[in-house]
Design a protein around this motif. Structure first.
Motif, PDB file in Angstrom:
ATOM      1  N   PHE A 185      -4.354 -18.677  -5.565  1.00  0.00           N
ATOM      2  CA  PHE A 185      -3.232 -17.811  -5.931  1.00  0.00           C
ATOM      3  C   PHE A 185      -3.732 -16.395  -6.188  1.00  0.00           C
ATOM      4  O   PHE A 185      -3.110 -15.417  -5.771  1.00  0.00           O
ATOM      5  CB  PHE A 185      -2.513 -18.354  -7.173  1.00  0.00           C
ATOM      6  N   ARG A 186      -4.873 -16.300  -6.886  1.00  0.00           N
ATOM      7  CA  ARG A 186      -5.432 -14.973  -7.162  1.00  0.00           C
ATOM      8  C   ARG A 186      -5.850 -14.278  -5.869  1.00  0.00           C
ATOM      9  O   ARG A 186      -5.623 -13.076  -5.695  1.00  0.00           O
ATOM     10  CB  ARG A 186      -6.642 -15.103  -8.093  1.00  0.00           C
ATOM     11  N   ASN A 192      -2.233  -9.606  -0.729  1.00  0.00           N
ATOM     12  CA  ASN A 192      -0.827  -9.441  -0.359  1.00  0.00           C
ATOM     13  C   ASN A 192      -0.033  -8.602  -1.351  1.00  0.00           C
ATOM     14  O   ASN A 192       0.982  -8.006  -0.969  1.00  0.00           O
ATOM     15  CB  ASN A 192      -0.165 -10.810  -0.208  1.00  0.00           C
ATOM     16  N   PHE A 193      -0.478  -8.568  -2.607  1.00  0.00           N
ATOM     17  CA  PHE A 193       0.271  -7.800  -3.617  1.00  0.00           C
ATOM     18  C   PHE A 193      -0.531  -6.630  -4.170  1.00  0.00           C
ATOM     19  O   PHE A 193      -0.184  -5.469  -3.959  1.00  0.00           O
ATOM     20  CB  PHE A 193       0.725  -8.706  -4.755  1.00  0.00           C
ATOM     21  N   PHE A 194      -1.639  -6.913  -4.864  1.00  0.00           N
ATOM     22  CA  PHE A 194      -2.354  -5.833  -5.539  1.00  0.00           C
ATOM     23  C   PHE A 194      -2.953  -4.828  -4.559  1.00  0.00           C
ATOM     24  O   PHE A 194      -2.942  -3.620  -4.804  1.00  0.00           O
ATOM     25  CB  PHE A 194      -3.442  -6.406  -6.464  1.00  0.00           C
ATOM     26  N   GLY A 195      -3.482  -5.319  -3.441  1.00  0.00           N
ATOM     27  CA  GLY A 195      -4.019  -4.397  -2.441  1.00  0.00           C
ATOM     28  C   GLY A 195      -2.945  -3.488  -1.884  1.00  0.00           C
ATOM     29  O   GLY A 195      -3.125  -2.270  -1.764  1.00  0.00           O
ATOM     30  N   ALA A 196      -1.785  -4.084  -1.533  1.00  0.00           N
ATOM     31  CA  ALA A 196      -0.672  -3.286  -1.024  1.00  0.00           C
ATOM     32  C   ALA A 196      -0.156  -2.312  -2.089  1.00  0.00           C
ATOM     33  O   ALA A 196       0.191  -1.158  -1.784  1.00  0.00           O
ATOM     34  CB  ALA A 196       0.454  -4.203  -0.557  1.00  0.00           C
ATOM     35  N   LEU A 197      -0.133  -2.755  -3.332  1.00  0.00           N
ATOM     36  CA  LEU A 197       0.325  -1.891  -4.423  1.00  0.00           C
ATOM     37  C   LEU A 197      -0.597  -0.683  -4.587  1.00  0.00           C
ATOM     38  O   LEU A 197      -0.139   0.467  -4.651  1.00  0.00           O
ATOM     39  CB  LEU A 197       0.374  -2.691  -5.727  1.00  0.00           C
ATOM     40  N   GLU A 198      -1.908  -0.935  -4.647  1.00  0.00           N
ATOM     41  CA  GLU A 198      -2.860   0.164  -4.866  1.00  0.00           C
ATOM     42  C   GLU A 198      -2.843   1.158  -3.710  1.00  0.00           C
ATOM     43  O   GLU A 198      -2.848   2.378  -3.915  1.00  0.00           O
ATOM     44  CB  GLU A 198      -4.264  -0.403  -5.056  1.00  0.00           C
ATOM     45  N   LEU A 199      -2.796   0.654  -2.482  1.00  0.00           N
ATOM     46  CA  LEU A 199      -2.782   1.540  -1.322  1.00  0.00           C
ATOM     47  C   LEU A 199      -1.490   2.352  -1.263  1.00  0.00           C
ATOM     48  O   LEU A 199      -1.511   3.563  -1.010  1.00  0.00           O
ATOM     49  CB  LEU A 199      -2.947   0.719  -0.043  1.00  0.00           C
ATOM     50  N   THR A 200      -0.363   1.695  -1.502  1.00  0.00           N
ATOM     51  CA  THR A 200       0.927   2.389  -1.454  1.00  0.00           C
ATOM     52  C   THR A 200       0.998   3.479  -2.513  1.00  0.00           C
ATOM     53  O   THR A 200       1.420   4.612  -2.230  1.00  0.00           O
ATOM     54  CB  THR A 200       2.086   1.395  -1.636  1.00  0.00           C
ATOM     55  N   LYS A 201       0.599   3.155  -3.748  1.00  0.00           N
ATOM     56  CA  LYS A 201       0.620   4.165  -4.811  1.00  0.00           C
ATOM     57  C   LYS A 201      -0.281   5.351  -4.468  1.00  0.00           C
ATOM     58  O   LYS A 201       0.067   6.503  -4.711  1.00  0.00           O
ATOM     59  CB  LYS A 201       0.171   3.536  -6.142  1.00  0.00           C
ATOM     60  N   GLY A 202      -1.446   5.050  -3.879  1.00  0.00           N
ATOM     61  CA  GLY A 202      -2.365   6.124  -3.536  1.00  0.00           C
ATOM     62  C   GLY A 202      -1.839   7.059  -2.460  1.00  0.00           C
ATOM     63  O   GLY A 202      -2.196   8.243  -2.424  1.00  0.00           O
ATOM     64  N   ALA A 238       6.351 -11.499  -4.472  1.00  0.00           N
ATOM     65  CA  ALA A 238       6.008 -10.414  -5.389  1.00  0.00           C
ATOM     66  C   ALA A 238       6.003  -9.067  -4.678  1.00  0.00           C
ATOM     67  O   ALA A 238       6.541  -8.069  -5.190  1.00  0.00           O
ATOM     68  CB  ALA A 238       4.642 -10.681  -6.025  1.00  0.00           C
ATOM     69  N   VAL A 239       5.404  -8.998  -3.485  1.00  0.00           N
ATOM     70  CA  VAL A 239       5.315  -7.708  -2.802  1.00  0.00           C
ATOM     71  C   VAL A 239       6.677  -7.262  -2.289  1.00  0.00           C
ATOM     72  O   VAL A 239       6.980  -6.059  -2.265  1.00  0.00           O
ATOM     73  CB  VAL A 239       4.267  -7.756  -1.669  1.00  0.00           C
ATOM     74  N   VAL A 240       7.535  -8.203  -1.911  1.00  0.00           N
ATOM     75  CA  VAL A 240       8.880  -7.825  -1.451  1.00  0.00           C
ATOM     76  C   VAL A 240       9.694  -7.266  -2.615  1.00  0.00           C
ATOM     77  O   VAL A 240      10.417  -6.268  -2.455  1.00  0.00           O
ATOM     78  CB  VAL A 240       9.578  -9.029  -0.795  1.00  0.00           C
TER      79      VAL A 240
END
Length: 393
Positions: A185-186, A192-202, A238-240
């Protein structure tokens, strides 16, 4: 009573002229939707010839044909010009094919790959223009993300960054939630979630400046309880939800956010049966003894066979997904959701509007058929299904 044939012929002539014009301008595509619309128009023509006067038949048939072609027409698109787009997960599948198509259209493509020497990376380097830049990035490593962010800021200073395509995805195991290690799960959440979140925010400062687009590849497994895809589906859900939140928050900045929910397509990861076999063997080797006894090896083998069998129905043509991503980047008014793939719309209709029992049976029919764990099989000792150990008999 015989009717005048000119009403039908005149209407079809007008409809055919407009359809030909749209085809020449690439605003219309030959396919099942167009054929279905023509079939319905033929039925309407038959009714009009028998029920209406000639002038009324001409008006009704022409109006119906005009409306149908308008609905089938592609929405207005923005010019490509010098737009730059960053796409993750271009080693294979949707990412690789999208990078190739956008490069052909004239985009400046920044394509991230896990390995710069992978077959997909070598293919992109060989068949694409010098505009396409290959960048190595592992979404689980903050240093890789930071390096890609700096490169993007430097190399889009003149053109700006028009779009981000969050395509990279990861699935580690096919098993019930209870059987899946928490680490899986981690792992799924990291990519799928944290990587996309960090890249998108950046990249948001660049996207705000261009009033650009964010496109994310999700999965129906994030909306529906697909058995054995709990880790993957949870991360996609989560990412959606994250992208839906971005869609609301970034609206004042002019950034449009879309999510593509594809059906099952024959990407390299889907076709890699050896990878799924290795994942199953690793699961069996590390499963706690009590869980292995409760579920049984046969249960896990059954789920694996059913999963691999379901992959045989995957569609070989990836273009519906690539076209959806392209539309989300260039349409003047992109959709918030795209559902490319055979049967995906029907799947969502069943999920949202039919009773739970029918939804569950539908997923079992097209994905994994039911199988009882060993401890619940009638010939095995243990509690009777439906009764807890302390329940009165």
């Amino acid at each position: 009573m015989e009717r005048w044939p000119w009403s039908s012929g005149g209407a079809w002539l007008l409809v055919a002229a407009r359809a030909l014009l749209q085809l020449l301008r690439a605003d219309l595509r030959l396919g099942r939707p167009l054929l279905a619309a023509l079939a319905l128009l033929a039925v309407l023509d038959w009714l009009c010839q028998r029920l209406l006067p000639p002038l009324a038949a001409l008006a009704v048939l022409t109006a119906a044909g005009w409306i149908a072609l308008s609905r089938l027409a592609r929405p207005p698109r923005l010019p490509v010009a010098t737009r730059a787009v960053l796409i993750t997960g271009c080693d294979s599948g949707f990412g690789k094919e999208t990078a190739k198509q956008l490069d052909t259209m004239g985009f400046t493509v920044l394509a991230t790959v896990l390995d710069l020497d992978s077959p997909g990376a070598l293919e992109l380097r060989a068949c694409c223009s010098p505009r396409l830049k290959l960048l190595q990035m592992d979404l689980t490593k903050p240093a890789d993300i930071s390096r890609v962010l700096e490169f993007t800021k430097t190399h889009t200073s003149s053109s700006g960054l028009w779009g981000l395509v969050n395509n990279a995805g990861y699935n580690a195991v096919v098993a019930d939630v209870e059987l899946s290690p928490v680490d899986t799960f981690r792992s799924c959440m990291e990519v799928n979630f944290f990587g996309a979140l960090e890249l998108t925010k950046g990249l948001l400062p660049l996207l705000r400046q261009s009033r650009g687009r964010i496109v994310t590849v999700g999965s129906p497994a994030g909306d529906m309880p697909y058995q054995c895809l709990g880790a993957y589906g949870t991360s996609k859900a989560a990412v959606v939800l994250l992208m839906d939140t971005f869609s609301c928050e970034l609206l004042p900045w002019g950034i449009k956010v879309s999510v593509v929910q594809p059906g099952c397509f024959k990407t390299e990861s889907v076709l890699n049966v050896g990878r799924w076999e290795m994942s199953k063997q690793l699961l069996l080797a590390n499963l706690p003894r009590d869980l292995l006894q409760a579920y049984g090896k046969d249960y896990i083998e059954h789920l694996h066979r059913q999963f691999v069998h379901s992959l045989r129905q995957a569609l070989p043509d990836l273009s519906p997904v690539v076209d959806a991503i392209t539309d989300a980047l260039l349409a003047a008014q992109p959709q918030r959701r795209y559902y490319p793939g055979r049967g995906v719309s029907l799947m969502y209709f069943i999920h949202y509007y039919l009773p739970e029992g029918l939804r569950r049976r539908f997923l079992q029919l097209f994905f994994i058929s039911p199988c009882l764990p060993r401890a619940l099989q009638p010939d095995q000792p243990g509690p009777t299904p439906g009764h807890s150990p302390g329940e009165a008999q």
